[in-house]
Design a protein around this motif. Structure first.
Motif, PDB file in Angstrom:
ATOM      1  N   THR A  67       0.840  -1.207   0.000  1.00 43.04           N
ATOM      2  CA  THR A  67       0.000   0.000   0.000  1.00 43.04           C
ATOM      3  C   THR A  67       0.870   1.251   0.000  1.00 43.04           C
ATOM      4  O   THR A  67       0.590   2.221  -0.715  1.00 43.04           O
ATOM      5  CB  THR A  67      -0.933  -0.006   1.219  1.00 43.04           C
ATOM      6  N   ALA A  68       1.944   1.220   0.791  1.00 43.93           N
ATOM      7  CA  ALA A  68       2.817   2.393   0.907  1.00 43.93           C
ATOM      8  C   ALA A  68       3.705   2.589  -0.316  1.00 43.93           C
ATOM      9  O   ALA A  68       4.028   3.731  -0.675  1.00 43.93           O
ATOM     10  CB  ALA A  68       3.676   2.276   2.157  1.00 43.93           C
ATOM     11  N   LYS A  69       4.104   1.499  -0.981  1.00 44.73           N
ATOM     12  CA  LYS A  69       5.122   1.601  -2.030  1.00 44.73           C
ATOM     13  C   LYS A  69       4.592   1.296  -3.431  1.00 44.73           C
ATOM     14  O   LYS A  69       5.365   1.066  -4.365  1.00 44.73           O
ATOM     15  CB  LYS A  69       6.288   0.664  -1.683  1.00 44.73           C
ATOM     16  N   GLN A  70       3.291   1.327  -3.612  1.00 46.09           N
ATOM     17  CA  GLN A  70       2.726   1.103  -4.933  1.00 46.09           C
ATOM     18  C   GLN A  70       3.176   2.182  -5.899  1.00 46.09           C
ATOM     19  O   GLN A  70       3.466   3.314  -5.521  1.00 46.09           O
ATOM     20  CB  GLN A  70       1.193   1.070  -4.848  1.00 46.09           C
ATOM     21  N   GLY A  71       3.250   1.816  -7.173  1.00 44.52           N
ATOM     22  CA  GLY A  71       3.720   2.744  -8.188  1.00 44.52           C
ATOM     23  C   GLY A  71       2.594   3.613  -8.738  1.00 44.52           C
ATOM     24  O   GLY A  71       1.436   3.490  -8.314  1.00 44.52           O
ATOM     25  N   PRO A  72       2.938   4.475  -9.667  1.00 42.77           N
ATOM     26  CA  PRO A  72       4.273   4.642 -10.256  1.00 42.77           C
ATOM     27  C   PRO A  72       5.215   5.415  -9.342  1.00 42.77           C
ATOM     28  O   PRO A  72       4.779   6.159  -8.466  1.00 42.77           O
ATOM     29  CB  PRO A  72       3.985   5.440 -11.529  1.00 42.77           C
ATOM     30  N   TRP A  73       6.529   5.219  -9.582  1.00 41.67           N
ATOM     31  CA  TRP A  73       7.546   5.916  -8.818  1.00 41.67           C
ATOM     32  C   TRP A  73       8.122   7.060  -9.631  1.00 41.67           C
ATOM     33  O   TRP A  73       8.213   6.996 -10.865  1.00 41.67           O
ATOM     34  CB  TRP A  73       8.689   4.967  -8.445  1.00 41.67           C
ATOM     35  N   THR A  74       8.501   8.099  -8.942  1.00 46.47           N
ATOM     36  CA  THR A  74       9.201   9.225  -9.562  1.00 46.47           C
ATOM     37  C   THR A  74      10.441   9.531  -8.741  1.00 46.47           C
ATOM     38  O   THR A  74      10.521   9.186  -7.551  1.00 46.47           O
ATOM     39  CB  THR A  74       8.312  10.477  -9.625  1.00 46.47           C
ATOM     40  N   VAL A  75      11.404  10.172  -9.361  1.00 47.40           N
ATOM     41  CA  VAL A  75      12.640  10.538  -8.664  1.00 47.40           C
ATOM     42  C   VAL A  75      12.950  11.994  -8.959  1.00 47.40           C
ATOM     43  O   VAL A  75      12.704  12.485 -10.066  1.00 47.40           O
ATOM     44  CB  VAL A  75      13.821   9.628  -9.098  1.00 47.40           C
ATOM     45  N   ALA A  76      13.438  12.690  -7.952  1.00 48.59           N
ATOM     46  CA  ALA A  76      13.740  14.116  -8.101  1.00 48.59           C
ATOM     47  C   ALA A  76      14.907  14.480  -7.202  1.00 48.59           C
ATOM     48  O   ALA A  76      15.230  13.756  -6.246  1.00 48.59           O
ATOM     49  CB  ALA A  76      12.518  14.965  -7.753  1.00 48.59           C
ATOM     50  N   ASP A  77      15.552  15.584  -7.523  1.00 46.62           N
ATOM     51  CA  ASP A  77      16.601  16.103  -6.647  1.00 46.62           C
ATOM     52  C   ASP A  77      15.990  16.536  -5.322  1.00 46.62           C
ATOM     53  O   ASP A  77      14.847  17.001  -5.271  1.00 46.62           O
ATOM     54  CB  ASP A  77      17.298  17.314  -7.283  1.00 46.62           C
ATOM     55  N   SER A  78      16.767  16.368  -4.270  1.00 48.84           N
ATOM     56  CA  SER A  78      16.326  16.920  -2.987  1.00 48.84           C
ATOM     57  C   SER A  78      16.373  18.443  -3.070  1.00 48.84           C
ATOM     58  O   SER A  78      16.979  19.017  -3.977  1.00 48.84           O
ATOM     59  CB  SER A  78      17.220  16.419  -1.850  1.00 48.84           C
ATOM     60  N   ALA A  79      15.738  19.086  -2.126  1.00 50.39           N
ATOM     61  CA  ALA A  79      15.616  20.550  -2.179  1.00 50.39           C
ATOM     62  C   ALA A  79      16.970  21.241  -2.215  1.00 50.39           C
ATOM     63  O   ALA A  79      17.129  22.273  -2.869  1.00 50.39           O
ATOM     64  CB  ALA A  79      14.797  21.042  -0.985  1.00 50.39           C
ATOM     65  N   ASP A  80      17.961  20.663  -1.526  1.00 50.54           N
ATOM     66  CA  ASP A  80      19.285  21.296  -1.483  1.00 50.54           C
ATOM     67  C   ASP A  80      20.283  20.635  -2.428  1.00 50.54           C
ATOM     68  O   ASP A  80      21.482  20.903  -2.359  1.00 50.54           O
ATOM     69  CB  ASP A  80      19.840  21.271  -0.051  1.00 50.54           C
ATOM     70  N   TYR A  81      19.804  19.726  -3.297  1.00 51.52           N
ATOM     71  CA  TYR A  81      20.630  19.029  -4.284  1.00 51.52           C
ATOM     72  C   TYR A  81      21.701  18.137  -3.653  1.00 51.52           C
ATOM     73  O   TYR A  81      22.639  17.731  -4.328  1.00 51.52           O
ATOM     74  CB  TYR A  81      21.306  20.026  -5.249  1.00 51.52           C
ATOM     75  N   SER A  82      21.540  17.797  -2.392  1.00 51.48           N
ATOM     76  CA  SER A  82      22.525  16.925  -1.732  1.00 51.48           C
ATOM     77  C   SER A  82      22.256  15.457  -2.011  1.00 51.48           C
ATOM     78  O   SER A  82      23.077  14.603  -1.682  1.00 51.48           O
ATOM     79  CB  SER A  82      22.507  17.164  -0.219  1.00 51.48           C
ATOM     80  N   GLY A  83      21.120  15.124  -2.609  1.00 50.84           N
ATOM     81  CA  GLY A  83      20.768  13.735  -2.873  1.00 50.84           C
ATOM     82  C   GLY A  83      19.538  13.671  -3.759  1.00 50.84           C
ATOM     83  O   GLY A  83      19.172  14.651  -4.414  1.00 50.84           O
TER      84      GLY A  83
ATOM     85  N   VAL B 146      15.322  11.995  -4.059  1.00 51.06           N
ATOM     86  CA  VAL B 146      14.155  11.526  -3.317  1.00 51.06           C
ATOM     87  C   VAL B 146      13.296  10.703  -4.270  1.00 51.06           C
ATOM     88  O   VAL B 146      12.930  11.176  -5.348  1.00 51.06           O
ATOM     89  CB  VAL B 146      13.344  12.701  -2.745  1.00 51.06           C
ATOM     90  N   ILE B 147      12.987   9.465  -3.863  1.00 43.19           N
ATOM     91  CA  ILE B 147      12.115   8.597  -4.654  1.00 43.19           C
ATOM     92  C   ILE B 147      10.734   8.615  -4.005  1.00 43.19           C
ATOM     93  O   ILE B 147      10.597   8.381  -2.805  1.00 43.19           O
ATOM     94  CB  ILE B 147      12.653   7.157  -4.722  1.00 43.19           C
ATOM     95  N   THR B 148       9.716   8.880  -4.801  1.00 46.42           N
ATOM     96  CA  THR B 148       8.349   9.007  -4.299  1.00 46.42           C
ATOM     97  C   THR B 148       7.419   8.103  -5.094  1.00 46.42           C
ATOM     98  O   THR B 148       7.536   8.003  -6.322  1.00 46.42           O
ATOM     99  CB  THR B 148       7.864  10.461  -4.411  1.00 46.42           C
ATOM    100  N   GLY B 149       6.504   7.422  -4.396  1.00 44.16           N
ATOM    101  CA  GLY B 149       5.512   6.577  -5.050  1.00 44.16           C
ATOM    102  C   GLY B 149       4.188   7.280  -5.189  1.00 44.16           C
ATOM    103  O   GLY B 149       4.075   8.497  -4.991  1.00 44.16           O
ATOM    104  N   ALA B 150       3.145   6.509  -5.487  1.00 41.52           N
ATOM    105  CA  ALA B 150       1.828   7.092  -5.711  1.00 41.52           C
ATOM    106  C   ALA B 150       1.242   7.692  -4.440  1.00 41.52           C
ATOM    107  O   ALA B 150       0.431   8.628  -4.516  1.00 41.52           O
ATOM    108  CB  ALA B 150       0.881   6.028  -6.271  1.00 41.52           C
ATOM    109  N   VAL B 151       1.626   7.172  -3.268  1.00 44.61           N
ATOM    110  CA  VAL B 151       1.017   7.656  -2.028  1.00 44.61           C
ATOM    111  C   VAL B 151       2.030   8.205  -1.024  1.00 44.61           C
ATOM    112  O   VAL B 151       1.641   8.671   0.041  1.00 44.61           O
ATOM    113  CB  VAL B 151       0.181   6.546  -1.351  1.00 44.61           C
TER     114      VAL B 151
ATOM    115  N   ALA C 155      13.397   6.878   5.462  1.00 36.70           N
ATOM    116  CA  ALA C 155      11.932   6.933   5.605  1.00 36.70           C
ATOM    117  C   ALA C 155      11.297   7.997   4.726  1.00 36.70           C
ATOM    118  O   ALA C 155      10.100   7.930   4.433  1.00 36.70           O
ATOM    119  CB  ALA C 155      11.571   7.177   7.066  1.00 36.70           C
ATOM    120  N   ASN C 156      12.085   8.982   4.291  1.00 35.57           N
ATOM    121  CA  ASN C 156      11.576  10.034   3.421  1.00 35.57           C
ATOM    122  C   ASN C 156      11.864   9.766   1.951  1.00 35.57           C
ATOM    123  O   ASN C 156      11.660  10.654   1.109  1.00 35.57           O
ATOM    124  CB  ASN C 156      12.175  11.386   3.827  1.00 35.57           C
TER     125      ASN C 156
END
Length: 346
Positions: free
Chosen positions: A174-190, A192-197, A217-218
């Motif tokens: 439920t927590a990790k269902q797709g689709p997934w997206t990836v983006a730079d962190s706000a400060d470009y230090s890494g 962040v992978i985010t799913g549908a929820v 966890a984030n």
């Protein structure tokens, strides 16, 4: 599909090569036919697709991917993975099979699989069937990742592990269902992978220097110094195998590789601020000097008129500046002052 599945290597001379993937049943209580089902790209419940991908061949040494005959995957299975694989099948029945008309979970709540003995898996005792056989016949003698089989002669422990996996995998899917997206962190230090929820936690990324890290966890993972790119696997394409000869339909899912190049952040120096001009101070008004008072002139006394005295016969003139005489009276003393000027007679 052919591009996703690589032919295996025959274990024995003369055997055909087989491309093996772990598929899940999506029509409960329907016979299965392993041969000849046509496969095509399909869309399923996102939670079911996640489980079919995550808990497939690549998870925990699930099955034997190459070599042997068609059914050699059974002897190549990791027996210790059985609870999770069974739980994934139970949940796929709930989200796909029951959604299309079956009643596997009708009247039951998957969240109660651990606390309610009537919910989830149970050991079959009818017809004197020993749940320890045929489990021990192949699970205990499979690869098991080189370790011992954890549930040998303990079917209750196996059932308990499978029911616990139902609860855990439902939360995870439920927590990790797709689709997934990836983006730079706000400060470009890494990244962040985010799913549908929400954030995608616990996923391994591999950097171009060969090191690895796990998302927190984030869904965040930091770029190490000197690293320029990373890769990770995400939920990919799902396929439907249409059952032939009235056999059940199947589903499987593949992952997709995601490559991320580190963003180059140009640091633009802040402009040097132009100093504000210092304002000239406003002079305080000067008080006019207090004028020095002009002293009042001292009046010059008018000279008293000279009194001409008769000649005394002397040729000299003498000025008696001062003279005094005291007269003493018994009744009132007084002072007489007088001034006379003696002048020689011309």
């Amino acid at each position: 599909m052919d591009g996703d599945c690589v032919d295996g290597t025959p274990a024995d001379e003369g055997e055909n090569t087989y491309c093996r993937r772990l598929a899940y049943c999506i029509e409960a209580d329907t016979p299965i036919n392993l041969f000849g089902s046509p496969w095509g790209e399909a869309t399923f419940d996102a939670r079911a697709t996640y489980l079919a991908w995550k808990y497939s061949n690549d998870w925990h040494g699930g099955i034997r991917e190459t070599g042997g005959s068609t059914l050699s995957l059974i002897t190549g299975a990791d027996g210790n993975a059985t609870p999770a694989l069974a739980a994934a099948q139970a949940l796929i029945w709930k989200w796909v099979s029951d959604a299309n008309g079956t009643d596997v979970w009708d009247g039951f709540n998957t969240a109660d699989a651990v606390t309610d003995p009537n919910t989830g898996f149970s050991a079959e005792t009818a017809n004197d069937w020993n749940p320890d056989s045929p489990m021990d016949s192949y699970l205990a003698h499979s690869d098991n990742l080189g370790g011992p089989y954890l549930y040998l002669d303990d079917p209750d422990a196996l059932i308990a592990a499978a029911n616990q996996a139902i609860v855990d995998l439902e939360i995870e899917a439920t927590a990790k269902q797709g689709p997934w997206t990836v983006a730079d962190s706000a400060d470009y230090s890494g990244i962040v992978i985010t799913g549908a929820v929400g954030p995608i936690y616990g996923e391994t990324v591999t950097f171009n220097d060969g090191t690895t890290a796990v998302t927190d966890a984030n869904g965040y993972v930091a770029w190490p110094d000197g690293v320029t790119s990373l890769d990770f696997e995400a939920v990919g394409t799902a396929y439907l195998g249409v059952g032939n000869n009235d056999s059940q339909d199947l589903m499987m899912a593949f992952g997709q590789n995601v490559n991320v190049t580190r963003s180059v952040v140009e640091e633009i120096p802040l402009p040097t601020p132009t100093p504000e001009p210092t304002p000239e101070p406003t002079p305080e008004p000067e008080e006019p000097p207090t004028p020095t008072p002009t002293p009042e002139p001292t009046p010059t006394p008018s000279p008293e008129p000279e009194e001409e005295l008769p000649a005394t016969g002397s040729n000299y003139s003498a000025r008696i500046l001062f003279g005094a005489a005291f007269l003493v009276s018994f009744s009132m003393p007084f002072l007489l002052l007088g001034a006379v000027r003696l002048k020689r007679k011309e």
